[in-house]
Design an enzyme around this catalytic site. Structure first.
Site, PDB file in Angstrom:
ATOM      1  CE1 TYR A 142      97.560 -12.730 -46.564  1.00 13.33           C
ATOM      2  CE2 TYR A 142      99.919 -13.129 -46.617  1.00 13.33           C
ATOM      3  CZ  TYR A 142      98.855 -12.258 -46.535  1.00 13.33           C
ATOM      4  OH  TYR A 142      99.091 -10.909 -46.439  1.00 13.33           O
ATOM      5  CE  LYS A 192      82.173  -6.776 -46.470  1.00 11.35           C
ATOM      6  NZ  LYS A 192      81.798  -5.364 -46.219  1.00 11.35           N
ATOM      7  CG  ASP A 224      82.960  -2.520 -44.383  1.00 18.06           C
ATOM      8  OD1 ASP A 224      82.827  -3.154 -43.321  1.00 18.06           O
ATOM      9  OD2 ASP A 224      82.010  -2.335 -45.180  1.00 18.06           O
ATOM     10  CG  ASP A 248      99.009  -7.925 -45.188  1.00 22.46           C
ATOM     11  OD1 ASP A 248     100.087  -7.579 -44.663  1.00 22.46           O
ATOM     12  OD2 ASP A 248      98.769  -7.823 -46.409  1.00 22.46           O
ATOM     13  CG  ASP A 252     100.988  -2.227 -44.135  1.00 23.93           C
ATOM     14  OD1 ASP A 252     101.471  -3.085 -43.367  1.00 23.93           O
ATOM     15  OD2 ASP A 252     101.499  -1.923 -45.232  1.00 23.93           O
TER      16      ASP A 252
HETATM   17  C1  IPM Z   1     103.446  -8.714 -43.623  1.00 24.58           C
HETATM   18  C2  IPM Z   1     103.868  -8.681 -45.048  1.00 24.58           C
HETATM   19  C3  IPM Z   1     103.774 -10.075 -45.648  1.00 24.58           C
HETATM   20  C4  IPM Z   1     102.342 -10.527 -45.521  1.00 24.58           C
HETATM   21  C5  IPM Z   1     104.262 -10.201 -47.107  1.00 24.58           C
HETATM   22  C6  IPM Z   1     105.678  -9.711 -47.260  1.00 24.58           C
HETATM   23  C7  IPM Z   1     104.124 -11.593 -47.627  1.00 24.58           C
HETATM   24  O1  IPM Z   1     103.100  -7.751 -45.760  1.00 24.58           O
HETATM   25  O2  IPM Z   1     104.062  -9.466 -42.842  1.00 24.58           O
HETATM   26  O3  IPM Z   1     102.523  -7.979 -43.256  1.00 24.58           O
HETATM   27  O4  IPM Z   1     101.495 -10.211 -46.375  1.00 24.58           O
HETATM   28  O5  IPM Z   1     102.037 -11.205 -44.550  1.00 24.58           O
HETATM   29 MG    MG Z   2     101.821  -6.590 -44.544  1.00 23.87          MG
END
Ligand code: IPM
Ligand code: MG
Length: 359
Positions: A142, A192, A224, A248, A252
């Site tokens: 990032y 990794k 992975d 990240d 999700d």
């Molecule tokens: C998160 C989001 C952010 C990230 C984006 C919106 C920049 O996906 O907080 O997980 O990638 O950190």
């Molecule tokens: Mg995210």
């Protein structure tokens, strides 16, 4: 009385609606427990760009600096996707994280029992999951330099750099081991290391930090494999420690274990009480303004704020219990709706939770 200062940055899309509900719930907590919150709203993201020409105006930074905690909604939307990188809404989020050195991102993955049927995953696999993802938030891909476009032999080339220093790894590992110590004393560090040099350093440093935590059982796992194990047997995890990008993606994925990404809160902290609290979900422009977004992730983020920034554990628990009660009563936003339950709007969900605080 000075009051508990909170910068409120609703941002874009559903960020507006869900943050409103979190503030509503905090007001009620303040009334029940006798705290005075001082909420100051400020612009961030695409909304700030439209009004001020930048995604993170100086006045917003000033309000954040003068607060103990930031409650953030979400940023981003198609409308701003073609802006240069430094003007994109996401740049504001990254700048806030970096500016305030919020290197530790905590993402609890908890399945509320009434929602077990809202997840697409089998009940037998889900039962009893309780995971804390500890994501490094101010390093890696990032922020690493160089990060740019180039031209090479007549074609477009792009570079992102994954960079980690040992001190960056050490401080996030310390946070994760500390947290594991207060939980089931089990930690999986995800990397990794079979490919990435940063991961090999990550492993070395985590091994060194682990020496101070002989009571915590820990394992290294390739990312992975971790992605697969999260679905195969999520119960094997307690604390997951990982770098920025992997965290990240894995968070999700883990969200789907809880039924909806609309359920996942997060805290971004640096160890001195200051913190930023935001749902894991994004701005969801497709459903913005329709009153159907799930405010629970934002409301649970505000509970994390009470816990980590204000040391108000009982109050934080009151919010979490209210959420559980309302789900047990059968109220659902569309993302977690299932047969026989009562569908409610964003506002109504917020109202129900606020009422349950006074139960
Ligand atoms: C998160 C989001 C952010 C990230 C984006 C919106 C920049 O996906 O907080 O997980 O990638 O950190
Ligand atoms: Mg995210």
């Amino acid at each position: 009385m000075a009051g508990l200062k909170v910068a409120v940055l609703p941002g874009d899309g559903i960020g507006q609606e869900v943050t409103e509900e979190a503030v509503k719930v905090l007001e009620v907590v303040g009334k029940r427990f006798g705290h005075r919150f001082v909420f100051r709203e400020a612009l961030v993201g695409g909304t700030a760009y439209d009004k001020r020409g930048v995604p993170l105006p100086e006045e917003t930074l000033q309000i954040c600096r003068d607060s103990q905690a930031i409650l953030l909604g979400a940023v981003g939307g198609e409308k701003w996707d073609n802006l240069p990188p430094h003007l994109r809404p996401e740049a504001a989020l990254l700048a806030l994280r970096k500016n305030f050195q919020l290197f530790a991102n905590l993402r609890p993955v908890i399945l509320f029992p009434p929602l077990i049927s809202a997840s697409p995953i089998k009940r037998s696999i889900l039962k009893g999951i309780d995971i804390m993802i500890v994501r490094e938030l101010t390093g890696g891909l990032y922020f690493g330099q160089p990060k740019e476009r180039r031209e090479l032999e007549g074609e477009r080339v792009a570079v992102d750099s994954m960079v980690y220093s040992e001190s960056e790894i050490k401080r996030i590992a310390e946070v994760a081991f500390q947290i594991a110590r207060g939980r089931r004393k089990l930690l999986h560090s995800v990397d990794k290391a079979n490919i990435l040099e940063t991961s090999r350093l990550w492993r070395e440093v985590v091994n060194e930090v682990a020496k101070s935590y002989p009571d915590v059982k820990f394992y290294h796992l390739y990312v992975d494999n971790a992605a697969m194990q999260l679905i195969r047997n999520p119960r094997q995890f307690d604390v997951i420690l990982t770098e920025n990008t992997f965290g990240d993606i894995l968070s999700d994925e883990a969200a789907m274990l809880t039924g909806s990404i609309g359920m996942l809160p997060s805290a971004s902290i640096r160890g001195d009480g200051f913190g930023m609290y935001e749902p894991v979900h994004g701005s969801a422009p497709d459903i913005a303004g329709k009153g159907i977004a799930n405010p629970i992730a934002s409301i649970l983020s505000s509970a994390m704020m009470l816990r980590f920034s204000f040391g108000l554990e009982e109050e934080a628990k009151a919010i979490e219990e209210a959420v559980r009660d309302v789900l047990e009563m059968g109220y659902r936003t569309p993302d977690i709706m299932s047969k026989g339950k009562i569908q409610v709007s964003t506002k109504e969900m917020g109202d129900r939770i606020a009422q349950a605080i006074f139960k």
